[in-house]
Design an enzyme around this catalytic site. Structure first.
Site, mmCIF file in Angstrom:
data_model
loop_
_atom_site.group_PDB
_atom_site.id
_atom_site.type_symbol
_atom_site.label_atom_id
_atom_site.label_comp_id
_atom_site.label_asym_id
_atom_site.label_seq_id
_atom_site.Cartn_x
_atom_site.Cartn_y
_atom_site.Cartn_z
ATOM 1 N N ARG A 181 -6.947 11.051 0.747
ATOM 2 C CA ARG A 181 -6.492 9.952 -0.110
ATOM 3 C C ARG A 181 -7.173 10.001 -1.471
ATOM 4 N NH1 ARG A 181 -7.950 4.815 3.178
ATOM 5 N NH2 ARG A 181 -6.569 3.758 1.715
ATOM 6 N N ASP A 197 -10.188 -5.992 -0.098
ATOM 7 C CA ASP A 197 -9.577 -5.271 1.002
ATOM 8 C C ASP A 197 -9.334 -6.273 2.136
ATOM 9 O OD1 ASP A 197 -8.563 -3.160 2.449
ATOM 10 O OD2 ASP A 197 -10.299 -1.862 2.176
ATOM 11 N N HIS A 252 -12.471 -0.156 8.576
ATOM 12 C CA HIS A 252 -11.599 -0.771 9.571
ATOM 13 C C HIS A 252 -12.346 -0.989 10.883
ATOM 14 C CE1 HIS A 252 -8.641 1.064 6.817
ATOM 15 N NE2 HIS A 252 -7.815 0.118 7.231
ATOM 16 N N ASP A 303 0.859 -1.194 0.000
ATOM 17 C CA ASP A 303 0.000 0.000 0.000
ATOM 18 C C ASP A 303 0.890 1.236 0.000
ATOM 19 O OD1 ASP A 303 -2.972 -0.656 0.408
ATOM 20 O OD2 ASP A 303 -2.053 -1.907 1.940
#
Length: 501
Positions: free
Chosen positions: A149, A261, A192, A79
């Site tokens: 991001r 993911d 997350h 990443d």
């Protein structure tokens, strides 16, 4: 085939091999542990590196060379988005400012240059696929995980810069993996920590969130990462575990890798094995498991492999149906081998080129209100409360950049002060860092209180422009990479030019 330690013996060898080919292993440290070596020899699909594997570029290159020597076909991924999310430069902060700064600058040639320089650095250390860029459209400013991001809030802007970045990385020598399909930018929950819902009609989903991905596919994109995001109109399960995500991608003409993911994220629950089986059933080619600093990497790998082996052995997963996934992984591995045969730029040369591209972009992307200049001594107050969980290890890039400039000026380093410090109003020039200063939130309230005491404070806003505070003197830098911080320090603390002789 020699059995992988800890795997189930219930199924035939073919079932274990089929499970191995779907997995991306991760591990702690900078040496290949025995269980990973065996998995490489047995045909594991790939390896994902994290900051703990990449403390410096020379160590990273040595590790990648070792992995490829054991298994030439293994795909090594990382990443490395730049800006807020960096693994190769986690210790110092990224040399490039990140997507938001590139979007604000809106110069596709610069974005292509940054992508090309990043690709060359990754190629130099031996990475095959970069799990970047983020093609999420930042349509929800309060999104806790995407933010800077993203290239921005406009789908057309994200599409054209995603196109430039993907093409640039390919020219540099590395394949891109666009994320987070079908789009994570409109959510208010971090996957997350929980399960986000993208509550949007299909027409808007296609026009807004889908456009950057379709554009990247047309640019030759080799991989897509699916998100743990629920789209209610398409079903109750997240895209990463739902067949509709792979079906829509294939319908749009994408024949590259579909990568999930991390399946250890809370959005998909605590049963890693169940999630792995559901992801393969949904059409994923490769499965990210979890970061080694989040859980025992070997145990997570065994849990996923045991579950897949059992599912292939009892017919829950169709062995024959994995042929297409195997083909796509083989195509990606062959492309990676061809890229590896291309001459690699020296690591230091590649890093210098990346830093030059990042420095130029970061400087030009700065936006200011008022006349932001600091007269030493300097006090630094960091009001940013919520950490972006995707960033992993964070750095003190702003402290380091300020101190470096102050040293050049012959001044003492910046004092790090609490916003409630008794002597704050006597501390000299005050620089305040913000990320999400919503008026009703703790960060916004703290900022208001600080400005009452120090109305001349310079606010450096590191988050999205849409949530920048309305203050007299402000710098928007659009990220927290080293490039962002150094550009801010240069602006606020100009070093006088030496007199001509």
């Amino acid at each position: 085939m020699a059995p992988v330690p800890g795997t189930s013996d219930d199924g035939p060898p073919d079932a274990t091999r089929a499970g191995l080919r779907r997995l991306l292993a991760s591990f702690p440290g900078t040496t290949v542990p025995p269980w990973v070596r065996q998995a490489l020899l047995d045909g594991v699909g790939g390896v994902v590196l994290f900051a703990e594997n990449t403390p410096d570029l020379i160590t990273t290159r040595r590790l990648c060379d070792e992995l490829h020597a054991i298994a030439p076909d293994v795909l090594i991924m990382v990443d490395e988005e730049g800006g807020d999310v960096s693994r190769l430069e986690a210790v110092t902060g990224s040399s490039i400012p990140g997507n938001a700064a590139l979007g604000v600058l809106d110069d596709v040639a610069t974005t292509g240059r940054v992508g090309r320089a990043l690709g060359a650095l990754l190629h130099a250390v031996g990475i095959d696929i970069d799990l970047a860029p983020c093609l999420d459209v930042a349509s929800q400013p309060r999104n806790p995980v995407i933010g800077t991001r993203s290239f921005g809030a406009d789908a057309q802007l994200v599409a054209r810069h995603g196109d430039a970045f993907v093409r640039g990385m390919a020219e540099g020598g590395v394949a891109a993996c666009a994320k987070h399909y079908p789009g994570h930018g409109a959510t208010e929950v971090d996957s997350h920590a929980g399960l986000p819902v993208l509550d949007v009609g299909l027409a808007e989903l296609e026009a807004r969130d889908g456009l950057p991905f379709r554009t990247a596919v047309a640019a030759g994109l080799e991989a897509v990462m699916t998100a743990h995001v629920v789209v209610p109109e398409l079903g109750p399960d997240p895209a990463s575990l739902s067949a509709w995500s792979s079906q829509r991608l294939r319908t749009d003409g994408f024949d590259g890798l579909i990568i999930t993911d991390a399946l250890g994220m809370r959005a998909v629950g605590d049963d890693l094995g169940r999630a792995a089986v559901a992801a393969v059933a949904a059409g994923a080619d490769l499965l990210c498991l979890d970061a080694p600093h989040e859980r025992d990497a070997e145990l997570a790998f065994r849990q996923a492999l045991d579950a897949l082996t059992a599912a292939f052995a009892d017919g829950t997963l169709d062995l024959a149906a994995t042929a297409e996934a195997d083909r796509r992984v083989a195509v990606a591995a062959a492309a990676a081998r061809r890229r590896r045969k291309q001459p690699r730029v020296d690591v230091d040369t590649a890093l210098t080129a990346l830093a030059e591209a990042g420095r130029d972009a970061a400087r030009r992307a700065l936006r200011t209100t008022g006349s932001p200049v600091l007269m030493p001594p300097v006090a630094l107050v960091d009001l940013r409360g919520r950490q972006n969980l995707a960033a992993g290890r964070t750095t003190s890039a702003f402290q380091s950049a300020l101190d470096d400039r102050l040293r050049r000026l012959g001044e003492p380093p910046a004092r790090r002060l609490d916003p409630a410090a008794d002597d704050l109003d006597r501390a000299g020039a005050v620089l305040v860092l913000t990320r999400e200063p919503y008026p009703e939130a703790a960060e916004g309230r703290a900022l208001a209180a600080l400005l009452e005491r120090c109305p001349s404070a310079v606010v450096v806003h590191t988050g999205l422009p849409a949530v920048a505070p309305h203050v007299p003197t402000r710098v928007d830098c659009h990220g927290v990479g080293r490039a962002n911080a150094e550009a801010v320090a240069e602006l606020l603390l100009p070093v006088p030019a030496e007199p001509s002789r």
